[in-house]
Design a protein around this motif. Sequence first.
Motif, PDB file in Angstrom:
ATOM      1  N   ARG A  67       1.727 -38.885 -11.077  1.00  0.00           N
ATOM      2  CA  ARG A  67       0.476 -39.374 -10.749  1.00  0.00           C
ATOM      3  C   ARG A  67      -0.221 -38.976  -9.234  1.00  0.00           C
ATOM      4  O   ARG A  67      -1.225 -38.758  -8.945  1.00  0.00           O
ATOM      5  N   PHE A  68       0.814 -39.239  -8.453  1.00  0.00           N
ATOM      6  CA  PHE A  68       0.818 -38.872  -7.021  1.00  0.00           C
ATOM      7  C   PHE A  68       0.303 -37.470  -6.830  1.00  0.00           C
ATOM      8  O   PHE A  68      -0.555 -36.911  -6.066  1.00  0.00           O
ATOM      9  N   ALA A  69       1.056 -36.581  -7.700  1.00  0.00           N
ATOM     10  CA  ALA A  69       0.764 -35.043  -7.606  1.00  0.00           C
ATOM     11  C   ALA A  69      -0.721 -34.831  -8.072  1.00  0.00           C
ATOM     12  O   ALA A  69      -1.225 -33.991  -7.653  1.00  0.00           O
ATOM     13  N   TYR A  70      -1.121 -35.579  -8.943  1.00  0.00           N
ATOM     14  CA  TYR A  70      -2.444 -35.236  -9.518  1.00  0.00           C
ATOM     15  C   TYR A  70      -3.359 -35.752  -8.741  1.00  0.00           C
ATOM     16  O   TYR A  70      -4.460 -34.982  -8.377  1.00  0.00           O
ATOM     17  N   GLN A  71      -3.228 -36.932  -7.929  1.00  0.00           N
ATOM     18  CA  GLN A  71      -3.943 -37.303  -7.036  1.00  0.00           C
ATOM     19  C   GLN A  71      -4.279 -36.389  -5.882  1.00  0.00           C
ATOM     20  O   GLN A  71      -5.184 -36.065  -5.259  1.00  0.00           O
ATOM     21  N   GLY A  72      -3.140 -35.742  -5.415  1.00  0.00           N
ATOM     22  CA  GLY A  72      -3.049 -34.595  -4.470  1.00  0.00           C
ATOM     23  C   GLY A  72      -3.892 -33.218  -4.835  1.00  0.00           C
ATOM     24  O   GLY A  72      -4.462 -32.724  -4.002  1.00  0.00           O
ATOM     25  N   LEU A  73      -4.037 -33.194  -6.066  1.00  0.00           N
ATOM     26  CA  LEU A  73      -4.832 -31.910  -6.670  1.00  0.00           C
ATOM     27  C   LEU A  73      -6.331 -32.461  -6.470  1.00  0.00           C
ATOM     28  O   LEU A  73      -7.253 -31.644  -6.021  1.00  0.00           O
ATOM     29  N   GLU A  74      -6.650 -34.015  -6.634  1.00  0.00           N
ATOM     30  CA  GLU A  74      -7.821 -34.292  -6.489  1.00  0.00           C
ATOM     31  C   GLU A  74      -8.296 -34.344  -5.280  1.00  0.00           C
ATOM     32  O   GLU A  74      -9.526 -33.814  -4.680  1.00  0.00           O
ATOM     33  N   ILE A  75      -7.555 -34.717  -4.456  1.00  0.00           N
ATOM     34  CA  ILE A  75      -7.869 -34.417  -2.820  1.00  0.00           C
ATOM     35  C   ILE A  75      -8.199 -33.104  -2.558  1.00  0.00           C
ATOM     36  O   ILE A  75      -8.812 -32.794  -1.722  1.00  0.00           O
ATOM     37  N   ALA A  76      -7.276 -32.109  -2.914  1.00  0.00           N
ATOM     38  CA  ALA A  76      -7.440 -30.787  -2.508  1.00  0.00           C
ATOM     39  C   ALA A  76      -8.805 -30.259  -3.257  1.00  0.00           C
ATOM     40  O   ALA A  76      -9.104 -29.245  -2.785  1.00  0.00           O
ATOM     41  N   ASP A  77      -9.409 -31.020  -4.044  1.00  0.00           N
ATOM     42  CA  ASP A  77     -10.753 -30.658  -4.691  1.00  0.00           C
ATOM     43  C   ASP A  77     -10.391 -29.082  -5.512  1.00  0.00           C
ATOM     44  O   ASP A  77     -11.251 -28.257  -5.105  1.00  0.00           O
ATOM     45  N   VAL A  78      -9.540 -28.977  -6.196  1.00  0.00           N
ATOM     46  CA  VAL A  78      -9.243 -27.777  -6.898  1.00  0.00           C
ATOM     47  C   VAL A  78     -10.158 -27.488  -7.990  1.00  0.00           C
ATOM     48  O   VAL A  78     -10.309 -26.531  -8.689  1.00  0.00           O
ATOM     49  N   GLY A  79     -11.066 -28.593  -8.426  1.00  0.00           N
ATOM     50  CA  GLY A  79     -11.769 -28.509  -9.679  1.00  0.00           C
ATOM     51  C   GLY A  79     -11.154 -29.298 -10.890  1.00  0.00           C
ATOM     52  O   GLY A  79     -10.174 -29.630 -10.814  1.00  0.00           O
ATOM     53  N   SER A  80     -11.957 -29.486 -11.865  1.00  0.00           N
ATOM     54  CA  SER A  80     -11.799 -30.288 -12.896  1.00  0.00           C
ATOM     55  C   SER A  80     -10.943 -29.575 -13.910  1.00  0.00           C
ATOM     56  O   SER A  80     -10.028 -29.739 -14.760  1.00  0.00           O
ATOM     57  N   PHE A  81     -11.273 -28.014 -13.898  1.00  0.00           N
ATOM     58  CA  PHE A  81     -10.534 -27.164 -14.652  1.00  0.00           C
ATOM     59  C   PHE A  81      -8.868 -27.036 -14.544  1.00  0.00           C
ATOM     60  O   PHE A  81      -8.061 -27.155 -15.518  1.00  0.00           O
ATOM     61  N   VAL A  82      -8.523 -27.095 -13.159  1.00  0.00           N
ATOM     62  CA  VAL A  82      -7.153 -26.990 -13.008  1.00  0.00           C
ATOM     63  C   VAL A  82      -6.284 -28.113 -13.082  1.00  0.00           C
ATOM     64  O   VAL A  82      -5.404 -28.239 -13.701  1.00  0.00           O
ATOM     65  N   GLY A  83      -7.238 -29.322 -12.927  1.00  0.00           N
ATOM     66  CA  GLY A  83      -6.563 -30.728 -13.212  1.00  0.00           C
ATOM     67  C   GLY A  83      -6.440 -30.949 -14.745  1.00  0.00           C
ATOM     68  O   GLY A  83      -5.418 -31.328 -14.860  1.00  0.00           O
ATOM     69  N   LEU A  84      -7.398 -30.532 -15.581  1.00  0.00           N
ATOM     70  CA  LEU A  84      -7.195 -30.483 -17.119  1.00  0.00           C
ATOM     71  C   LEU A  84      -6.018 -29.506 -17.213  1.00  0.00           C
ATOM     72  O   LEU A  84      -5.119 -30.030 -18.296  1.00  0.00           O
ATOM     73  N   LEU A  85      -5.984 -28.149 -17.028  1.00  0.00           N
ATOM     74  CA  LEU A  85      -4.564 -27.528 -16.922  1.00  0.00           C
ATOM     75  C   LEU A  85      -3.486 -28.100 -16.762  1.00  0.00           C
ATOM     76  O   LEU A  85      -2.461 -27.944 -17.418  1.00  0.00           O
ATOM     77  N   VAL A  86      -3.475 -28.802 -15.603  1.00  0.00           N
ATOM     78  CA  VAL A  86      -2.023 -29.700 -15.343  1.00  0.00           C
ATOM     79  C   VAL A  86      -1.694 -30.687 -16.109  1.00  0.00           C
ATOM     80  O   VAL A  86      -0.387 -30.847 -16.655  1.00  0.00           O
ATOM     81  N   VAL A  87      -2.682 -31.563 -16.515  1.00  0.00           N
ATOM     82  CA  VAL A  87      -2.377 -32.617 -17.442  1.00  0.00           C
ATOM     83  C   VAL A  87      -2.214 -32.055 -18.882  1.00  0.00           C
ATOM     84  O   VAL A  87      -0.952 -32.489 -19.432  1.00  0.00           O
ATOM     85  N   LEU A  88      -2.660 -30.860 -19.347  1.00  0.00           N
ATOM     86  CA  LEU A  88      -2.376 -30.267 -20.634  1.00  0.00           C
ATOM     87  C   LEU A  88      -0.933 -29.565 -20.562  1.00  0.00           C
ATOM     88  O   LEU A  88       0.039 -29.634 -21.575  1.00  0.00           O
ATOM     89  N   MET A  89      -0.581 -29.062 -19.580  1.00  0.00           N
ATOM     90  CA  MET A  89       0.723 -28.337 -19.419  1.00  0.00           C
ATOM     91  C   MET A  89       1.858 -29.464 -19.454  1.00  0.00           C
ATOM     92  O   MET A  89       2.921 -29.352 -20.142  1.00  0.00           O
ATOM     93  N   PHE A  90       1.515 -30.646 -18.593  1.00  0.00           N
ATOM     94  CA  PHE A  90       2.872 -31.675 -18.805  1.00  0.00           C
ATOM     95  C   PHE A  90       2.862 -32.150 -19.979  1.00  0.00           C
ATOM     96  O   PHE A  90       3.999 -32.549 -20.504  1.00  0.00           O
ATOM     97  N   ALA A  91       1.657 -32.428 -20.843  1.00  0.00           N
ATOM     98  CA  ALA A  91       1.587 -33.147 -22.050  1.00  0.00           C
ATOM     99  C   ALA A  91       2.362 -32.314 -23.051  1.00  0.00           C
ATOM    100  O   ALA A  91       3.248 -32.617 -23.920  1.00  0.00           O
ATOM    101  N   ILE A  92       2.010 -30.995 -22.989  1.00  0.00           N
ATOM    102  CA  ILE A  92       2.569 -30.068 -24.079  1.00  0.00           C
ATOM    103  C   ILE A  92       4.042 -29.805 -23.789  1.00  0.00           C
ATOM    104  O   ILE A  92       4.710 -29.937 -24.779  1.00  0.00           O
TER     105      ILE A  92
END
Length: 183
Positions: A67-92
């Motif tokens: 969760r903290f790593a994901y919040q770091g991605l949000e702070i870095a403003d990498v975009g919703s596509f990258v955030g979605l890819l990270v969530v999908l990667m960890f889920a799969i």
Amino acid sequence: MTENSDTPDGTAPGTTGPGATAPGPQPEPIRFFGTTWVAHDGNYGLRRAGAAVGSLVAAVASCFVLRFAYQGLEIADVGSFVGLLVVLMFAICSAVAFRKTWEGFSRRPADPAREDTLRGLKTVGFIGSLLAYFFRTFTEAPGEKLRRAEYEAAQVRFAKRRSSRTGNPSARKAAKAKKPRRK
């Protein structure tokens, strides 16, 4: 599963002295349980409870780290596509790791080389592996059923091998040679 190997102190199984073991197959230890799974002794129940609590706590702590790593991605403003890819990667990866870990408790891998290639995927999906370990501790020590079946089969093979070799074969041949043949 060791069937007649030397003991850690260098003595052969079945010999007297420190570290002497009974002849025949020895049970394979399970992580966190050792060989207490054979007779369910040595605080086996407490070990199972501790393994369940420990794996669940580790899974929850890991979720907070992610969760903290994901919040770091949000702070870095990498975009919703990258955030979605990270969530999908960890889920799969977690789903695959759960399935492979769960299967590993009931059977040995058919292709160990393939399992080595999946090691990275299982590392990324470590939460799935922790959850599989947690759920398996409710029924048994993880991998106990598989190791018990292997241990009992090894004991049967050892007993069969041992019983078929009783006596001195050369003495039997000599006894047969001394008997006169009837015509």
